[in-house]
Each structure stands twice: as C-alpha cells, then as structure tokens.
Write an enzyme that holds these catalytic residues in place. Structure first.
Site, mmCIF file in Angstrom:
data_model
loop_
_atom_site.group_PDB
_atom_site.id
_atom_site.type_symbol
_atom_site.label_atom_id
_atom_site.label_comp_id
_atom_site.label_asym_id
_atom_site.label_seq_id
_atom_site.Cartn_x
_atom_site.Cartn_y
_atom_site.Cartn_z
ATOM 1 N N GLU A 224 23.319 -5.305 28.146
ATOM 2 C CA GLU A 224 24.672 -5.228 28.674
ATOM 3 C C GLU A 224 25.508 -6.404 28.203
ATOM 4 O OE1 GLU A 224 24.671 -5.393 32.913
ATOM 5 O OE2 GLU A 224 23.409 -7.186 33.010
ATOM 6 N N ASP B 139 17.238 -7.785 33.915
ATOM 7 C CA ASP B 139 18.015 -8.547 34.896
ATOM 8 C C ASP B 139 18.031 -10.009 34.464
ATOM 9 O OD1 ASP B 139 19.157 -8.438 37.856
ATOM 10 O OD2 ASP B 139 17.950 -10.255 37.670
ATOM 11 N N HIS C 49 23.097 -13.115 31.939
ATOM 12 C CA HIS C 49 23.865 -14.352 31.807
ATOM 13 C C HIS C 49 22.953 -15.571 31.680
ATOM 14 C CE1 HIS C 49 27.016 -11.625 33.270
ATOM 15 N NE2 HIS C 49 27.843 -12.421 32.637
ATOM 16 N N TRP D 239 46.652 -1.101 35.032
ATOM 17 C CA TRP D 239 45.533 -0.703 34.176
ATOM 18 C C TRP D 239 45.164 0.767 34.407
ATOM 19 C CZ3 TRP D 239 40.994 1.403 35.842
ATOM 20 C CH2 TRP D 239 40.685 1.266 37.202
#
Length: 264
Positions: A20, A58, A61, A98
């Site tokens: 991701e 998981d 970041h 948006w």
C-alpha cells in the site's frame, strides 16, 4: 513462546515489498519517532511471497521509515495465512468540493444503481448510495487501480480519514460521507505488488493473531552494513525470558488529552 520468536526474521531491505501507499506526513512522523527513540518498538508483520520476497501486511510506515533512514536490514514478524484475517477499511470523511469534482469527472460513472466493476460505494448522510465505476468500459486492472488511487487521494490529501471496520454499518453524520471498497484477496494483493504497483493507503485491514509488541530493537543494529549475529541472538534470548501473553481484551487510549481553554 519459542514458536512466536521463531517468526522474527531479519531481512535485507531490498527483499521487502509494500502493498500500500504511504501518507507523507505520517511517514515523516514515524521517521522522527524511530530516530529520536533510537529503536524500533514493533516489528512490521509480513508474509513471504512466491518469489521469495516479503510482503508487508501491517507496518507500511515503519518499514518505509526504516528504508528512508538507511537501514540495510528490517526485522519482520513473518506469519502464515492461518495467522491473520484480511478485511477492508471504510473511510468516513467530510463531503466537499472533492466529492463534486469526483461525481462530475469524466473518468468515473457515478449512478444510484449497482452495475459494472465497482471501485467504490459512497454512503451519504441521508442513507442514499452512489456507486462509482470506471466510465471506460472494459478498463484493465491497472486503470482501475489508478482510478482507485485518484479517489482516495482526492480526500485524504485534504481531510482526516476515520476508518470503519468491514461489516460495521455506520450512517455518516451530516456533512460527511462513508466510502466503502471491496476486500481484496491475498492473491490479488500479491499480484498487484508483483506487477510493480501498490494499493491506496489505509484500505486493507489485517487482523493478526499473536502479534509481537514492544521489542525495542536498536536502530544501530539495523544501520550497520554487517549484521551483528551475536547481538541479535542476545536480544532473542532476552525476549524469550521477558515476553508475556495477554489473553484478555484490552482497551488502549491512543490520543493525548488536551485541555480546552475556557471561553471568556
């Protein structure tokens, strides 16, 4: 305990794949936190792919932060398919310009009826739904993925995103919308990564059984080109004597309390 510790592996940084995208602000915060603490508290969770590389389930970041900090190796908790459940997050965000741009975009077909290969379902505060598909008939998987990125980026770059677990039916408050995406299989995710793509940030949810936390792995051990096996073995022996299994339900407060000043 020994079985859990055997799942911890130290892998070369170039053998790790993210499935991701990352959020730039969150990545900067994660880099700063790891650098200031001088350690990695929680190892990312990964699954080995068919080509031998490791797919991060998981901890995107944390992984990207270690790579950005120049780490040659990344510690992973490697799990099997029996150790996790794969779901999808729904996103609750404010409606705004948006959304109008999305509904009027020439790239999307937005209707009140289901049909075609849906990219997203938008639930409005009044209970109505808008189904978003590609306007281009027969669009390939790469084009659909690009459109999906475009949708998520259109709101995540400007608004905070509240994630809702799959299966939890929540009617958004007035002025908000809830975007739902279909859950992908692990095979579909691996195929996306194998073709050099990633999914939008924060759309997959992996429920991990037996997650290892608070290992406090020193950053210095990961930055050196030559890995110190003796130091790593010493840490594993320490964990073997200090791990504790929590079987009960735990409620964790994740936000710092900030006192609101009184108005005069």
């Amino acid at each position: 305990m020994n079985h859990v510790l055997s799942s911890i592996q130290v892998v070369a940084a170039d053998r790790v794949c993210l499935h991701e995208d990352h959020e730039p602000n969150r990545l900067d915060d994660t880099c700063q936190s790891i650098s200031q603490q001088g350690m990695l508290l929680h190892p990312p969770i990964a699954r080995q792919m068919q080509d031998g590389r490791y797919l991060i389930l998981d901890g995107a970041h944390r992984t990207a932060a270690l790579q950005k900090l120049g780490c040659h190796r990344i510690p992973l908790q490697v799990v099997t398919d029996a150790d996790y459940q794969l779901e999808a997050w729904a996103h609750v965000v404010p409606s705004g310009a948006w959304l109008n741009e999305l509904l009027q975009s020439g790239a999307f077909l937005c209707t009140n009826e289901q049909g075609g290969e849906q990219i997203a379902t938008i639930l409005h505060a009044d209970g109505t739904k808008t189904y978003v598909t590609a306007k281009q008939a027969g669009a390939g998987s790469a084009h659909l993925l690009a459109l999906w990125h475009r949708i998520v980026q259109s709101y995540s770059s400007s608004y905070p995103v509240r994630r809702i677990p799959q299966g939890l039916e929540v009617l958004p408050e007035k002025g908000m919308v809830c975007l739902r995406y279909r859950p992908y299989t692990i095979e579909e995710i691996e195929a996306i990564v194998t073709h050099g793509h990633v999914m939008p940030a924060g759309v997959t949810r992996f429920l991990i059984s037996g997650r290892l936390l608070n290992l406090k792995i020193p950053l210095s051990l990961l930055l050196h080109r030559h890995f110190d096996e003796q130091e790593w073995t010493a840490y594993k022996q320490h964990w073997a004597n200090s791990l504790r299994l929590y079987a009960e339900t735990v409620y964790l407060n994740e936000k710092e309390f900030r006192k609101v000043p009184q108005q005069i």
